[in-house]
Design an enzyme around this catalytic site. Sequence first.
Site, PDB file in Angstrom:
ATOM      1  N   ALA A  11       0.810  -1.221   0.000  1.00  0.00           N
ATOM      2  CA  ALA A  11       0.000   0.000   0.000  1.00  0.00           C
ATOM      3  C   ALA A  11       0.843   1.270   0.000  1.00  0.00           C
ATOM      4  O   ALA A  11       0.331   2.362  -0.233  1.00  0.00           O
ATOM      5  CB  ALA A  11      -0.913  -0.007   1.225  1.00  0.00           C
ATOM      6  N   THR A  12       2.152   1.132   0.302  1.00  0.00           N
ATOM      7  CA  THR A  12       3.014   2.318   0.314  1.00  0.00           C
ATOM      8  C   THR A  12       3.834   2.412  -0.978  1.00  0.00           C
ATOM      9  O   THR A  12       4.702   3.268  -1.104  1.00  0.00           O
ATOM     10  CB  THR A  12       3.986   2.232   1.511  1.00  0.00           C
ATOM     11  N   ASP A  14       4.707   2.322  -5.331  1.00  0.00           N
ATOM     12  CA  ASP A  14       4.493   3.182  -6.497  1.00  0.00           C
ATOM     13  C   ASP A  14       3.184   2.860  -7.242  1.00  0.00           C
ATOM     14  O   ASP A  14       2.436   3.750  -7.619  1.00  0.00           O
ATOM     15  CB  ASP A  14       5.706   2.979  -7.435  1.00  0.00           C
ATOM     16  N   ALA A  16       0.458   1.418  -6.123  1.00  0.00           N
ATOM     17  CA  ALA A  16      -0.701   1.800  -5.321  1.00  0.00           C
ATOM     18  C   ALA A  16      -0.954   3.301  -5.469  1.00  0.00           C
ATOM     19  O   ALA A  16      -2.080   3.742  -5.706  1.00  0.00           O
ATOM     20  CB  ALA A  16      -0.462   1.442  -3.860  1.00  0.00           C
ATOM     21  N   ASP A  87       5.082  -7.253   7.573  1.00  0.00           N
ATOM     22  CA  ASP A  87       6.241  -7.741   6.819  1.00  0.00           C
ATOM     23  C   ASP A  87       5.866  -9.127   6.340  1.00  0.00           C
ATOM     24  O   ASP A  87       5.413  -9.957   7.145  1.00  0.00           O
ATOM     25  CB  ASP A  87       7.480  -7.784   7.719  1.00  0.00           C
ATOM     26  N   ASP A 179      -3.347  -8.141 -16.301  1.00  0.00           N
ATOM     27  CA  ASP A 179      -2.567  -7.706 -17.452  1.00  0.00           C
ATOM     28  C   ASP A 179      -3.235  -6.387 -17.821  1.00  0.00           C
ATOM     29  O   ASP A 179      -4.349  -6.382 -18.356  1.00  0.00           O
ATOM     30  CB  ASP A 179      -2.667  -8.710 -18.608  1.00  0.00           C
ATOM     31  N   HIS A 180      -2.600  -5.274 -17.488  1.00  0.00           N
ATOM     32  CA  HIS A 180      -3.355  -4.018 -17.556  1.00  0.00           C
ATOM     33  C   HIS A 180      -3.775  -3.664 -18.987  1.00  0.00           C
ATOM     34  O   HIS A 180      -4.684  -2.874 -19.190  1.00  0.00           O
ATOM     35  CB  HIS A 180      -2.623  -2.872 -16.846  1.00  0.00           C
ATOM     36  N   GLU A 218       7.126   3.034 -27.104  1.00  0.00           N
ATOM     37  CA  GLU A 218       7.058   4.152 -26.155  1.00  0.00           C
ATOM     38  C   GLU A 218       8.336   4.981 -26.186  1.00  0.00           C
ATOM     39  O   GLU A 218       9.411   4.471 -26.531  1.00  0.00           O
ATOM     40  CB  GLU A 218       6.739   3.660 -24.743  1.00  0.00           C
ATOM     41  N   ASP A 237       8.880  -8.295 -20.401  1.00  0.00           N
ATOM     42  CA  ASP A 237       8.160  -7.148 -19.837  1.00  0.00           C
ATOM     43  C   ASP A 237       6.878  -6.860 -20.630  1.00  0.00           C
ATOM     44  O   ASP A 237       5.857  -6.498 -20.052  1.00  0.00           O
ATOM     45  CB  ASP A 237       9.081  -5.920 -19.873  1.00  0.00           C
ATOM     46  N   HIS A 242       1.510  -8.595 -22.469  1.00  0.00           N
ATOM     47  CA  HIS A 242       0.621  -7.625 -23.121  1.00  0.00           C
ATOM     48  C   HIS A 242       0.444  -7.889 -24.617  1.00  0.00           C
ATOM     49  O   HIS A 242      -0.660  -7.835 -25.144  1.00  0.00           O
ATOM     50  CB  HIS A 242       1.164  -6.199 -22.954  1.00  0.00           C
ATOM     51  N   LYS A 347       4.982   7.531 -28.756  1.00  0.00           N
ATOM     52  CA  LYS A 347       4.249   6.593 -27.906  1.00  0.00           C
ATOM     53  C   LYS A 347       3.034   6.157 -28.710  1.00  0.00           C
ATOM     54  O   LYS A 347       2.214   6.977 -29.122  1.00  0.00           O
ATOM     55  CB  LYS A 347       3.804   7.303 -26.623  1.00  0.00           C
TER      56      LYS A 347
END
Length: 508
Positions: A11-12, A14, A16, A87, A179-180, A218, A237, A242, A347
């Site tokens: 939750a802390t 990038d 999120a 943790d 998979d965004h 990109e 990646d 994707h 892009k």
Amino acid sequence: MEATTFVLFGATGDLAKRKIYPALYNLFIDQKLPASFSVIGLGRRELSNEVFQKNVEQSLRSFSRRAVDDPGSVKAFLEAFRYSVLDVGHKEDYQKLLQLVEQREAELNIPQNRLFYLSVGPEFFDIIATSIKESGLGSTKGWKRLIIEKPFGHDLQSARELNQKLSISFAEHEIFRIDHYLGKPMVQKLEVLQQANPVLQALWTNHYIANVQITAIETVGVEERAGYYDHVGAIRDMFQNHMLQLLMMLSIHLPKGSTSEEVRLKKKRIMEALEPLQKEDVAMNVVRGQYTAGTIQGKAVVGYKDEPGIGQDSMNDTFIAARLEIDDVFWREVPFYIRTGKRTQEKSTRIVIEFKEPLKQHSSTYEEKTNPNLLIFEINPNEGITLQLNTKDPQHEGEFKPILIDFHTSRKDVPEAYENLIYDALRGDPTFFAHWDEVELSWKWVQPILNAFEENLVPLHPYSAGSFGPDEADQLLARDGYHWCTNSNTDQKIETIKGEQYAYHTND
Ligand SMILES: NC(=O)C1=CN([C@@H]2O[C@H](COP(=O)(O)OP(=O)(O)OC[C@H]3O[C@@H](n4cnc5c(N)ncnc54)[C@H](OP(=O)(O)O)[C@@H]3O)[C@@H](O)[C@H]2O)C=CC1
Ligand SMILES: O=C1O[C@H](COP(=O)(O)O)[C@@H](O)[C@H](O)[C@H]1O
């Protein structure tokens, strides 16, 4: 929608901050969150609930596509958030978490529906899933679901091992692999467009389609992700996940009203029909590249090897292009070209369908003057559909000229991928998540490429930052008589259209 507790590991982090909180907020504003909704954020550092809520608010202000200007709405949204230190290796932290989850369920009087989101490094997926089971967090009287971020494994074997471990704690129908690209609105529309338009259904075969080009390039380089990226490269990646998902979504044939089960089955069939590459054939069908210094949008940028954290001897790929074939009745002999890379001129994520020219062989004049019919799906950064047709130009002695029929959507009206995906996971709809079968088949297809790279059987071509990748990627198509259709050679002259409207443009 059923009341839910959203348990966020990482939750802390990038992701999120940049994606998950803004997505939740946008869903809240659109009234697409459950009426009773509880979020429990987890991380190693000590934070009070108040500081955590302030951090979430800050992320909304920086990254939300919706205005964050109504204090009442912001307050109501943030009230759902609590924080607990965890943790991943500390068993007692899971017990504390269980108490907090149960306490919030009791306070809100909601059923034990728990959505666990693993927004942490992949090395923790296994231990967290196991600990959810062992701590009792997973023994709910409601439903439980696991959202898992990429990367899902590093190769075929590690992906199989990870899946085997996860399956001890969660059933396949409870695992939502993000998979965004599947959350991008235009990718989701591909399915609907085909189902709802007989004209597209009729054209979606090797009778009419000459080739398909799938591009995700990109301008950014490796940024601050050297530690991750230098071990994965463009092949792991972007390509294995994707790009192959885009290929599946484009090439499935779906009757109207298809269920999510049918969508998954058809995607699996596509992967099974993908012509396998032997390690020895990889060099003929796959181009790999690495960017060197160059200029992007007027700014000088360094080469990959001079990026922070990258060694001078790195053989990592920052660009991949490949030629693939699907051996089924619809697609046999239609080449699919895929390319993805960093530090390119623009892009652009897009799919271009190039149609055949059946009359071409009968008339040489026709051949000289017409352009191929193209259907272009713009996915990112703009979203739209363009059809390129030919017409006669009365001002130029009746020469053929291409016209573009174009539909674009304003970006601010388009939900972010993470909004769509979190909304689906809350509803339990798995359509736009990667099923294990697809993931396994993707790794299986990619594995000979990884092996060929490992054994250095494929040259690593340098390309200048600001170009479209190595020339060899153009030759991949030129061998078949085609070329990549880019913004600059198709729709460069389309004006930006504000709002949502249909437009008709000439391309002269
Ligand atoms: N960032 C992005 O754009 C994207 C990220 N992803 C994936 O999302 C996941 C998260 O990425 P990102 O947010 O960038 O990573 P970050 O490094 O920014 O954040 C990692 C998070 O994990 C937590 N964490 C680290 N170690 C532990 C531990 N031992 N126990 C408990 N929590 C721990 C950190 O909390 P703390 O330090 O407070 O302990 C932090 O909240 C990764 O799998 C990544 O591959 C996928 C696509 C895009
Ligand atoms: O998953 C990833 O995707 C981004 C590109 O995503 P997009 O939505 O901006 O097209 C890529 O930069 C990153 O390296 C990769 O991990």
